[in-house]
Design an enzyme around this catalytic site. Structure first.
Site, PDB file in Angstrom:
ATOM      1  N   ARG A  36       0.861  -1.181   0.000  1.00  0.00           N
ATOM      2  CA  ARG A  36       0.000   0.000   0.000  1.00  0.00           C
ATOM      3  C   ARG A  36       0.906   1.242   0.000  1.00  0.00           C
ATOM      4  O   ARG A  36       1.967   1.254   0.612  1.00  0.00           O
ATOM      5  CB  ARG A  36      -0.900   0.034   1.246  1.00  0.00           C
ATOM      6  N   HIS A  53      -0.831   0.286  -9.722  1.00  0.00           N
ATOM      7  CA  HIS A  53      -1.493  -0.704  -8.849  1.00  0.00           C
ATOM      8  C   HIS A  53      -1.897  -1.927  -9.681  1.00  0.00           C
ATOM      9  O   HIS A  53      -3.074  -2.319  -9.707  1.00  0.00           O
ATOM     10  CB  HIS A  53      -2.706  -0.086  -8.148  1.00  0.00           C
TER      11      HIS A  53
HETATM   12  P1  NAP Z   1      -1.452 -11.790   4.742  1.00  0.00           P
HETATM   13  O1  NAP Z   1      -1.551 -13.188   4.245  1.00  0.00           O
HETATM   14  O2  NAP Z   1      -2.405 -11.344   5.781  1.00  0.00           O
HETATM   15  O3  NAP Z   1       0.036 -11.603   5.298  1.00  0.00           O
HETATM   16  C1  NAP Z   1       0.427 -10.492   6.031  1.00  0.00           C
HETATM   17  C2  NAP Z   1       1.852 -10.684   6.531  1.00  0.00           C
HETATM   18  O4  NAP Z   1       2.286  -9.448   7.110  1.00  0.00           O
HETATM   19  C3  NAP Z   1       1.962 -11.751   7.625  1.00  0.00           C
HETATM   20  O5  NAP Z   1       3.136 -12.494   7.459  1.00  0.00           O
HETATM   21  C4  NAP Z   1       2.038 -10.914   8.898  1.00  0.00           C
HETATM   22  O6  NAP Z   1       2.761 -11.520   9.970  1.00  0.00           O
HETATM   23  C5  NAP Z   1       2.803  -9.694   8.403  1.00  0.00           C
HETATM   24  N1  NAP Z   1       2.559  -8.545   9.287  1.00  0.00           N
HETATM   25  C6  NAP Z   1       1.391  -7.936   9.585  1.00  0.00           C
HETATM   26  N2  NAP Z   1       1.586  -6.931  10.457  1.00  0.00           N
HETATM   27  C7  NAP Z   1       2.911  -6.920  10.725  1.00  0.00           C
HETATM   28  C8  NAP Z   1       3.732  -6.127  11.560  1.00  0.00           C
HETATM   29  N3  NAP Z   1       3.233  -5.143  12.316  1.00  0.00           N
HETATM   30  N4  NAP Z   1       5.064  -6.385  11.594  1.00  0.00           N
HETATM   31  C9  NAP Z   1       5.580  -7.402  10.857  1.00  0.00           C
HETATM   32  N5  NAP Z   1       4.862  -8.187  10.038  1.00  0.00           N
HETATM   33  C10 NAP Z   1       3.535  -7.945   9.970  1.00  0.00           C
HETATM   34  O7  NAP Z   1      -1.565 -10.755   3.553  1.00  0.00           O
HETATM   35  P2  NAP Z   1      -1.338 -11.009   1.967  1.00  0.00           P
HETATM   36  O8  NAP Z   1      -2.489 -11.722   1.393  1.00  0.00           O
HETATM   37  O9  NAP Z   1       0.007 -11.615   1.792  1.00  0.00           O
HETATM   38  O10 NAP Z   1      -1.373  -9.505   1.419  1.00  0.00           O
HETATM   39  C11 NAP Z   1      -0.480  -8.520   1.879  1.00  0.00           C
HETATM   40  C12 NAP Z   1      -0.880  -7.161   1.369  1.00  0.00           C
HETATM   41  O11 NAP Z   1      -0.578  -7.042  -0.018  1.00  0.00           O
HETATM   42  C13 NAP Z   1      -2.365  -6.838   1.420  1.00  0.00           C
HETATM   43  O12 NAP Z   1      -2.764  -6.454   2.718  1.00  0.00           O
HETATM   44  C14 NAP Z   1      -2.498  -5.721   0.416  1.00  0.00           C
HETATM   45  O13 NAP Z   1      -2.332  -4.470   1.043  1.00  0.00           O
HETATM   46  C15 NAP Z   1      -1.333  -5.961  -0.542  1.00  0.00           C
HETATM   47  N6  NAP Z   1      -1.797  -6.300  -1.900  1.00  0.00           N
HETATM   48  C16 NAP Z   1      -1.415  -5.519  -2.943  1.00  0.00           C
HETATM   49  C17 NAP Z   1      -1.815  -5.840  -4.226  1.00  0.00           C
HETATM   50  C18 NAP Z   1      -1.399  -5.017  -5.416  1.00  0.00           C
HETATM   51  O14 NAP Z   1      -1.898  -5.215  -6.512  1.00  0.00           O
HETATM   52  N7  NAP Z   1      -0.450  -4.123  -5.276  1.00  0.00           N
HETATM   53  C19 NAP Z   1      -2.616  -6.978  -4.453  1.00  0.00           C
HETATM   54  C20 NAP Z   1      -2.989  -7.743  -3.367  1.00  0.00           C
HETATM   55  C21 NAP Z   1      -2.573  -7.399  -2.087  1.00  0.00           C
HETATM   56  P3  NAP Z   1       2.278 -12.879  10.662  1.00  0.00           P
HETATM   57  O15 NAP Z   1       2.552 -13.954   9.627  1.00  0.00           O
HETATM   58  O16 NAP Z   1       3.124 -13.001  11.841  1.00  0.00           O
HETATM   59  O17 NAP Z   1       0.808 -12.715  10.928  1.00  0.00           O
HETATM   60  C1  GLV Z   2      -5.272  -5.163  -3.993  1.00  0.00           C
HETATM   61  O1  GLV Z   2      -4.569  -4.245  -3.778  1.00  0.00           O
HETATM   62  C2  GLV Z   2      -5.758  -6.054  -2.969  1.00  0.00           C
HETATM   63  O2  GLV Z   2      -5.639  -5.734  -1.783  1.00  0.00           O
HETATM   64  O3  GLV Z   2      -6.289  -7.112  -3.329  1.00  0.00           O
END
Ligand code: NAP
Ligand code: GLV
Length: 313
Positions: free
Chosen positions: A225, A273
C-alpha cells in the site's frame, strides 16, 4: 438469502452475472445508494471500498466478503457490529505478485535497464555480473503473497530473508520477527519488498529511520500500500544514494497525480497498482465457496481469509 453488492471502480454487471449464475438460489442485488428503501435487507455483502453510507444503511449485515486481499479501506469504516470480514486469500494474486516482484528484482540485479539504454545509445557494453550470493532479497510480510514471492525468488537462487509479526521457521529463508528485529532484517537486505497489510503498526514503516538500516545502495519494491511509504523520505534517500532505486506499484494517492515527482524520477519505476489484479472468475469461485460454507453453518471466524479486525489483517 439476500446478498448486496457494492464495489467502487469495478463494473458490477459482469460480476453480478457470474455471482448470480453461481448462486441461483440466492438473491443478489446491486446496492442502490439513491433509494435506500429499495435495498432488500441483506445478510451478506460483497464489497470493494464501499462508502460509509453502504454500512450505515445496512446494520443487519452479518458477513462482508472483500474483493481484495487488503482490508485497510474496509476497516477504516464503521462496520455493522455483527459483520465478520472475509478477504480474498490468493485467488490468483500470489502468482501475479511473484511474477511482478521477480521481474523487478531481476531487472535491477541484472542491470537490464542500463544494458537497454547502452544499446539505444549505440554501445555494446560489458557490466561485471553482480554476486548473487551477496544479494539478499528481504520480504516484509510472509503471508499468502509474501511467502509466494519469497519462494519464487529462491528459485532464482537469491538468498531470501523475511520479516513478519510472529516468529517463523521457513525452509531456506532467514527469518526475522517483530519491531526489535526490523533493523537487523533491513541491514541484511540488498533489495527489500514490502508485502505487509496496511495497519496502524505498519503505516509509514518505510520511512527514513527504518530505510536507514538498509545497506547503502539497496533497492526498494513496494507492492503493498502507498501509505507504507513516506514519499519525501524516499526522494531524499534516492538523492543521497542510500537507496539506489525503487519499483513502486502503490501510492498514497491513486491515481498518482500526473505531476507527482515519482512519475518522472529516473531512479523510480512506477506501475498503476497492477502487480496483482483481482481476477473475477477466481474471486467469484472463492467467495461462492466460502459463502456456501457459511450458509451451511461454518462460523465466519472459521472461514479462510477471516480478518481479525483488532489485528487489522
Ligand atoms: P497476509 O496473508 O495477511 O500476510 C500479512 C503478513 O504481514 C503476515 O506475514 C504478517 O505476519 C505480516 N505482518 C502484519 N503486520 C505486521 C507487523 N506489524 N510487523 C511485521 N509483520 C507484519 O496478507 P497477503 O495476502 O500476503 O497480502 C499482503 C498485502 O498485499 C495486502 O494487505 C495488500 O495491502 C497488498 N496487496 C497488494 C496488491 C497489489 O496489486 N499491489 C494486491 C494484493 C494485495 P504474521 O505472519 O506473523 O501474521
Ligand atoms: C489489492 O490491492 C488487494 O488488496 O487485493
Amino acid at each position: 438469502m439476500n446478498i448486496t453488492f457494492c464495489a467502487t471502480h469495478i463494473n458490477p454487471k459482469v460480476w453480478l452475472a457470474e455471482l448470480r449464475l453461481a448462486l441461483p438460489e440466492h438473491h443478489i442485488a446491486l446496492w442502490n445508494e439513491q433509494d435506500p428503501g429499495s435495498n432488500p435487507a441483506a445478510e451478506a455483502a460483497i464489497v470493494w471500498a464501499p462508502p460509509q453510507a453502504f454500512f450505515d444503511q445496512q446494520p443487519q449485515l452479518q458477513v462482508g466478503f472483500n474483493l481484495g486481499a487488503g482490508v485497510d479501506a474496509l476497516l477504516q469504516k464503521t462496520l455493522p457490529v455483527n459483520m465478520a470480514v472475509i478477504r480474498l486469500d490468493d485467488a490468483g494474486m500470489s502468482v501475479q505478485m511473484a511474477e511482478y516482484v521477480t521481474q523487478a528484482v531481476v531487472r535491477y540485479f541484472r542491470e537490464f535497464a542500463e544494458l537497454e539504454r547502452d544499446m539505444r545509445d549505440g554501445e555494446w557494453s560489458f557490466r561485471r555480473p553482480r554476486e548473487r550470493s551477496e544479494f539478499t532479497v528481504g520480504v516484509m510480510g510472509l503471508g499468502v503473497l509474501g511467502l509466494r514471492v519469497a519462494r519464487a525468488l529462491q528459485h532464482f537462487e537469491y538468498p531470501v530473508a523475511g520479516w513478519s509479526r510472529s516468529a517463523k521457521s521457513l525452509d531456506g529463508i532467514t527469518t526475522f520477527a517483530g519491531d526489535k528485529q526490523l533493523p537487523d532484517f533491513m541491514a541484511a537486505c540488498s533489495a527489500v519488498v514490502c508485502l505487509l497489510p496496511l495497519t496502524p503498526d505498519t503505516r509509514h514503516i518505510l520511512r527514513r529511520d527504518t530505510l536507514m538500516h538498509l545497506p547503502v545502495g539497496a533497492y526498494l519494491i513496494n507492492v503493498a500500500r502507498g501509505e507504507h511509504l513516506v514519499h519525501a523520505d524516499l526522494l531524499a534517500m534516492l538523492d543521497s544514494g542510500h537507496v539506489a532505486g525503487a519499483t513502486l506499484d502503490v501510492f498514497s494517492t491513486e491515481p498518482l497525480p500526473s505531476e507527482h515527482p515519482f512519475r518522472s524520477h529516473t531512479k523510480i519505476i512506477c506501475t498503476p497498482h497492477a502487480s496483482a489484479r483481482t481476477l473475477r472468475s477466481e474471486s467469484v469461485a472463492q467467495i461462492v465457496g466460502k459463502f456456501k460454507q457459511w450458509v451451511a453453518g461454518t462460523p465466519a471466524t472459521h472461514l479462510s481469509g477471516y480478518v481479525d479486525a483488532v489485528r487489522g489483517y
